[in-house]
Write an enzyme that holds these catalytic residues in place. Structure first.
Site, PDB file in Angstrom:
ATOM      1  N   GLY A  41       0.805  -1.231   0.000  1.00 53.93           N
ATOM      2  CA  GLY A  41       0.000   0.000   0.000  1.00 53.93           C
ATOM      3  C   GLY A  41       0.828   1.267   0.000  1.00 53.93           C
ATOM      4  O   GLY A  41       1.993   1.282  -0.426  1.00 53.93           O
ATOM      5  N   GLU A 209       1.672  27.544   4.251  1.00 50.89           N
ATOM      6  CA  GLU A 209       0.807  26.840   5.214  1.00 50.89           C
ATOM      7  C   GLU A 209      -0.386  27.720   5.575  1.00 50.89           C
ATOM      8  O   GLU A 209      -0.227  28.908   5.828  1.00 50.89           O
ATOM      9  CB  GLU A 209       1.627  26.481   6.465  1.00 50.89           C
ATOM     10  CG  GLU A 209       0.835  26.029   7.676  1.00 50.89           C
ATOM     11  CD  GLU A 209      -0.060  24.821   7.433  1.00 50.89           C
ATOM     12  OE1 GLU A 209       0.396  23.838   6.849  1.00 50.89           O
ATOM     13  OE2 GLU A 209      -1.246  24.894   7.830  1.00 50.89           O
ATOM     14  N   VAL A 243      -4.015  29.677  -0.054  1.00 50.96           N
ATOM     15  CA  VAL A 243      -3.588  29.466  -1.441  1.00 50.96           C
ATOM     16  C   VAL A 243      -4.832  29.480  -2.322  1.00 50.96           C
ATOM     17  O   VAL A 243      -5.716  28.626  -2.191  1.00 50.96           O
ATOM     18  CB  VAL A 243      -2.819  28.136  -1.590  1.00 50.96           C
ATOM     19  CG1 VAL A 243      -2.366  27.948  -3.031  1.00 50.96           C
ATOM     20  CG2 VAL A 243      -1.624  28.101  -0.645  1.00 50.96           C
ATOM     21  N   ARG A 286      -5.000  13.867   3.244  1.00 48.78           N
ATOM     22  CA  ARG A 286      -5.297  12.723   2.383  1.00 48.78           C
ATOM     23  C   ARG A 286      -6.780  12.409   2.377  1.00 48.78           C
ATOM     24  O   ARG A 286      -7.486  12.649   3.352  1.00 48.78           O
ATOM     25  CB  ARG A 286      -4.479  11.501   2.844  1.00 48.78           C
ATOM     26  CG  ARG A 286      -2.970  11.741   2.728  1.00 48.78           C
ATOM     27  CD  ARG A 286      -2.154  10.558   3.153  1.00 48.78           C
ATOM     28  NE  ARG A 286      -2.415   9.375   2.365  1.00 48.78           N
ATOM     29  CZ  ARG A 286      -1.794   9.069   1.229  1.00 48.78           C
ATOM     30  NH1 ARG A 286      -0.854   9.868   0.743  1.00 48.78           N
ATOM     31  NH2 ARG A 286      -2.087   7.971   0.570  1.00 48.78           N
ATOM     32  N   ASP A 326      -6.720   4.216   7.451  1.00 51.94           N
ATOM     33  CA  ASP A 326      -7.029   5.560   6.929  1.00 51.94           C
ATOM     34  C   ASP A 326      -8.465   5.676   6.409  1.00 51.94           C
ATOM     35  O   ASP A 326      -9.074   6.749   6.521  1.00 51.94           O
ATOM     36  CB  ASP A 326      -6.083   5.914   5.768  1.00 51.94           C
ATOM     37  CG  ASP A 326      -4.673   6.210   6.234  1.00 51.94           C
ATOM     38  OD1 ASP A 326      -4.375   5.982   7.421  1.00 51.94           O
ATOM     39  OD2 ASP A 326      -3.865   6.666   5.400  1.00 51.94           O
ATOM     40  N   HIS A 465      24.764   2.895  29.715  1.00 47.24           N
ATOM     41  CA  HIS A 465      25.564   4.090  29.442  1.00 47.24           C
ATOM     42  C   HIS A 465      26.739   3.722  28.564  1.00 47.24           C
ATOM     43  O   HIS A 465      27.364   2.688  28.786  1.00 47.24           O
ATOM     44  CB  HIS A 465      26.095   4.685  30.758  1.00 47.24           C
ATOM     45  CG  HIS A 465      27.013   5.844  30.546  1.00 47.24           C
ATOM     46  ND1 HIS A 465      26.552   7.091  30.210  1.00 47.24           N
ATOM     47  CD2 HIS A 465      28.374   5.936  30.592  1.00 47.24           C
ATOM     48  CE1 HIS A 465      27.588   7.921  30.071  1.00 47.24           C
ATOM     49  NE2 HIS A 465      28.705   7.243  30.299  1.00 47.24           N
TER      50      HIS A 465
HETATM   51  P1  NAI Z   1      -1.319  16.861   7.448  1.00 51.32           P
HETATM   52  O1  NAI Z   1      -2.720  16.905   7.888  1.00 51.32           O
HETATM   53  O2  NAI Z   1      -0.258  16.386   8.355  1.00 51.32           O
HETATM   54  O3  NAI Z   1      -0.853  18.324   6.970  1.00 51.32           O
HETATM   55  C1  NAI Z   1      -1.516  19.062   5.982  1.00 51.32           C
HETATM   56  C2  NAI Z   1      -1.169  20.517   6.200  1.00 51.32           C
HETATM   57  O4  NAI Z   1      -1.665  21.240   5.101  1.00 51.32           O
HETATM   58  C3  NAI Z   1      -1.813  21.097   7.446  1.00 51.32           C
HETATM   59  O5  NAI Z   1      -0.845  21.803   8.184  1.00 51.32           O
HETATM   60  C4  NAI Z   1      -2.899  22.014   6.899  1.00 51.32           C
HETATM   61  O6  NAI Z   1      -3.139  23.118   7.700  1.00 51.32           O
HETATM   62  C5  NAI Z   1      -2.285  22.426   5.568  1.00 51.32           C
HETATM   63  N1  NAI Z   1      -3.263  22.820   4.554  1.00 51.32           N
HETATM   64  C6  NAI Z   1      -4.450  22.233   4.284  1.00 51.32           C
HETATM   65  N2  NAI Z   1      -5.057  22.874   3.257  1.00 51.32           N
HETATM   66  C7  NAI Z   1      -4.216  23.872   2.875  1.00 51.32           C
HETATM   67  C8  NAI Z   1      -4.259  24.868   1.875  1.00 51.32           C
HETATM   68  N3  NAI Z   1      -5.290  24.962   1.046  1.00 51.32           N
HETATM   69  N4  NAI Z   1      -3.225  25.747   1.769  1.00 51.32           N
HETATM   70  C9  NAI Z   1      -2.166  25.656   2.600  1.00 51.32           C
HETATM   71  N5  NAI Z   1      -2.071  24.726   3.578  1.00 51.32           N
HETATM   72  C10 NAI Z   1      -3.072  23.837   3.699  1.00 51.32           C
HETATM   73  O7  NAI Z   1      -1.356  16.030   6.081  1.00 51.32           O
HETATM   74  P2  NAI Z   1      -0.172  15.483   5.208  1.00 51.32           P
HETATM   75  O8  NAI Z   1       1.108  16.147   5.549  1.00 51.32           O
HETATM   76  O9  NAI Z   1      -0.645  15.573   3.809  1.00 51.32           O
HETATM   77  O10 NAI Z   1      -0.072  13.978   5.677  1.00 51.32           O
HETATM   78  C11 NAI Z   1      -1.188  13.096   5.479  1.00 51.32           C
HETATM   79  C12 NAI Z   1      -1.233  12.019   6.509  1.00 51.32           C
HETATM   80  O11 NAI Z   1      -0.143  11.137   6.372  1.00 51.32           O
HETATM   81  C13 NAI Z   1      -1.200  12.576   7.918  1.00 51.32           C
HETATM   82  O12 NAI Z   1      -2.242  12.005   8.655  1.00 51.32           O
HETATM   83  C14 NAI Z   1       0.125  12.146   8.456  1.00 51.32           C
HETATM   84  O13 NAI Z   1       0.077  11.862   9.844  1.00 51.32           O
HETATM   85  C15 NAI Z   1       0.444  10.903   7.635  1.00 51.32           C
HETATM   86  N6  NAI Z   1       1.893  10.801   7.498  1.00 51.32           N
HETATM   87  C16 NAI Z   1       2.619  10.289   8.535  1.00 51.32           C
HETATM   88  C17 NAI Z   1       3.986  10.244   8.459  1.00 51.32           C
HETATM   89  C18 NAI Z   1       4.773   9.750   9.617  1.00 51.32           C
HETATM   90  O14 NAI Z   1       4.222   9.103  10.484  1.00 51.32           O
HETATM   91  N7  NAI Z   1       6.069  10.054   9.704  1.00 51.32           N
HETATM   92  C19 NAI Z   1       4.708  10.691   7.271  1.00 51.32           C
HETATM   93  C20 NAI Z   1       3.849  11.264   6.280  1.00 51.32           C
HETATM   94  C21 NAI Z   1       2.496  11.286   6.405  1.00 51.32           C
END
Ligand code: NAI
Length: 500
Positions: A41, A209, A243, A286, A326, A465
């Site tokens: 996936g 953002e 945006v 997403r 998801d 340690h």
């Molecule tokens: P996210 O929800 O983390 O961040 C999206 C960001 O885009 C938010 O800060 C939001 O305010 C901003 N946003 C939304 N619409 C907008 C607009 N029109 N203009 C400007 N900013 C806008 O979603 P993201 O980064 O796409 O990740 C998706 C999912 O994947 C999340 O649930 C995340 O937790 C998961 N993920 C987890 C990872 C990890 O565990 N390391 C790595 C990558 C993703």
């Protein structure tokens, strides 16, 4: 149509789905796994794994650039992006093949194609039509839907997959160009991870953002530390940006924004900002993958694309059909999907009977989260503001990496850990960490929280340690102001109270 009646059919082979099929087989069930694209996936093919492979290349570059000479290692660093992508692709291929081998080893049948539930019930079994590489209909006593999510698409952003990209596009095995200028819309988890990687690879990164802060769900102090690092990497971060549009200009992209404070009906006349770059990555969240699964026909409700489930059992509105990960619109994390798979498999097999399983209910009180920027970020449980909102009297321990011997040796002096405990009873209620191995450190706290250990329990554990894990020990001791390598103000009353 095959005559075989599977105990369980799982639709979607991401970390929720493939995990569920294996778990079911471990309990002695005959399982089928249905996948329309690639085993593994999003996580294995377009998410966690490929980004971490690229991140590893960027972290190595940063380490040599920032500390090589201090370490007495002299070399010039040059990125071979095509090679880094090749390495990433190889890791993905090997892991995807590994999933296939595991399923085979457990004698699960894997069907490649789009699965759709076309009828049946818990008594006679459900029918699932598969269309794609495999074209067939199979029967299963129970179903788990684990179809995941895909990048959210907003029409105004004109995602054309050429210049205006999703994270899937930028991780495509054939994307082998480091953009000179990269514009990232959305400074959430995905945006920040890619911003860090590509800025290290040499792109001029600009991030837009909507909210007043990036990764807004993290602790404020952690966000400030990350912003410091972004400044060092010359990442331009513009917050509170609405945006309005993104266009492909032929040889680049152009985004138009206005302040997010402007009311919707005044946007037209508002002052505009223009941002130009070679490519644009849209990472604004997403969308759930719930279409064409036969949900409506089976009486399964959805809400804004998310499959509705009983939050305790993960059963949908249709008895015998469960949904996890998801697609249910809960916490969108791979490890949460796998955990939910365990709960759903137990409940599904227990409802059939004859398996050594038991009914389970979900428990989301301890869900660690990680962000792979440099430095890494990890968190679990409450932030300080959450605790304040709940009226909890909090004692906070904080310990910086620069005071830890092992971190100094590793050249990993940035960041800190902070641990929050309830002053009344020593219960650990949350922790955040930014710095080397932050996600691993948070795992120790998650284990302690899950099993009700108090802050003094953790501070009594002998930590080897010199290790980075001593960050947890010192952070726990600092809750009493008694970390050895940080001058605090000992709170002996609290120490005594929690010891008793
Ligand atoms: P996210 O929800 O983390 O961040 C999206 C960001 O885009 C938010 O800060 C939001 O305010 C901003 N946003 C939304 N619409 C907008 C607009 N029109 N203009 C400007 N900013 C806008 O979603 P993201 O980064 O796409 O990740 C998706 C999912 O994947 C999340 O649930 C995340 O937790 C998961 N993920 C987890 C990872 C990890 O565990 N390391 C790595 C990558 C993703």
């Amino acid at each position: 149509m095959s005559d075989e009646m599977y105990d369980l059919a799982v639709i979607g082979a991401g970390p929720g789905g493939y995990h569920s099929a294996i778990r079911a087989a471990q309990f002695g069930a005959k399982a089928a796994l249905i996948e329309k694209e690639n085993l593994g996936g999003t996580c294995l093919n377009w998410g966690c794994i490929p980004t971490k492979a690229l991140y590893a290349s960027s972290a190595l570059i940063q380490k040599i650039r920032e500390h090589g000479e201090d370490f007495g290692v002299k070399c010039s660093v040059e990125l071979d992006f095509a090679k880094a992508v090749e390495r990433k692709n190889k890791i993905v291929r090997e892991l995807v093949d590994g999933i296939g081998q595991l399923e085979k080893g457990w004698k699960n049948d894997v069907f490649m194609g789009h699965g759709k539930i076309v009828g049946g019930d818990t008594n006679s079994g459900f029918d699932i039509e598969i269309e794609g590489e495999d074209n067939t209909t199979i029967k299963a006593k129970r179903i788990i839907i684990a179809t995941g999510s895909s990048p959210a698409l907003i029409p105004a952003f004109n995602i054309d997959h050429e210049r205006i990209l999703t994270s899937d596009d930028i991780l495509h095995p054939d994307f082998k160009e480091v953009p000179e200028r990269l514009l990232i819309i959305g400074a959430g988890v995905i945006g920040c991870e890619f911003g860090n990687i590509f800025a290290t690879f040499g792109s001029k990164v600009t991030m837009l953002e909507y909210l007043p802060s990036p990764i807004a769900t993290e602790e404020r102090m952690v966000i400030r530390e990350l912003q410091k690092k972004f400044d060092e990497l010359d990442i331009e971060l513009h917050v509170s940006q609405n945006v309005l549009s993104v266009e492909n200009t032929g040889d680049g992209v152009k985004a138009t924004t206005c302040s997010a404070d402007v009311p919707r009906d005044e946007v037209e006349g508002a002052e505009k900002n223009i941002f130009e770059a070679d490519y644009c990555l849209v990472s604004i969240g997403r969308a759930k993958e719930s279409s064409n699964l036969g949900l409506e026909e089976m009486g399964i409700g959805t809400e804004r694309g998310a499959i509705k489930v009983n939050p305790d059992t993960l059963e949908t509105d249709c008895k015998g059909i469960y949904a996890i990960g998801d697609v249910t619109g809960g916490v969108m994390l791979a490890h949460v999907a796998s955990y939910e798979g365990d709960v759903a498999v137990n409940n599904a097999l227990t409802s059939i009977g004859g398996f050594p399983t038991h009914h389970e209910t979900t428990d989301y009180t301890v869900v660690p989260a990680t962000i792979f920027t440099s430095p890494n970020i990890g968190s679990v449980g409450m932030r300080r503001s959450d605790a304040k909102d709940k009226g909890i009297d909090v004692a906070m321990g904080r310990f910086p990496f620069q005071s830890l011997g092992k971190a100094k040796c590793m050249g990993e002096e940035e960041g800190f850990i902070m641990i929050l405990a309830n002053k009344d009873n020593g219960e650990i209620i949350g922790a955040s960490c930014i710095g080397a191995e932050a996600p691993e450190l948070i795992s120790e706290i998650a284990l302690a929280m899950k099993h009700g250990l108090t802050i003094q329990d953790v501070s009594e554990v002998i930590h080897s340690h010199p290790t980075i894990s001593e960050m947890v020990l010192e952070g726990a001791e600092d809750v009493f102001g008694m970390a050895i390598h940080r001058k605090g103000r000992p709170d002996l009353d609290l120490h005594k109270k929690l010891k008793e």
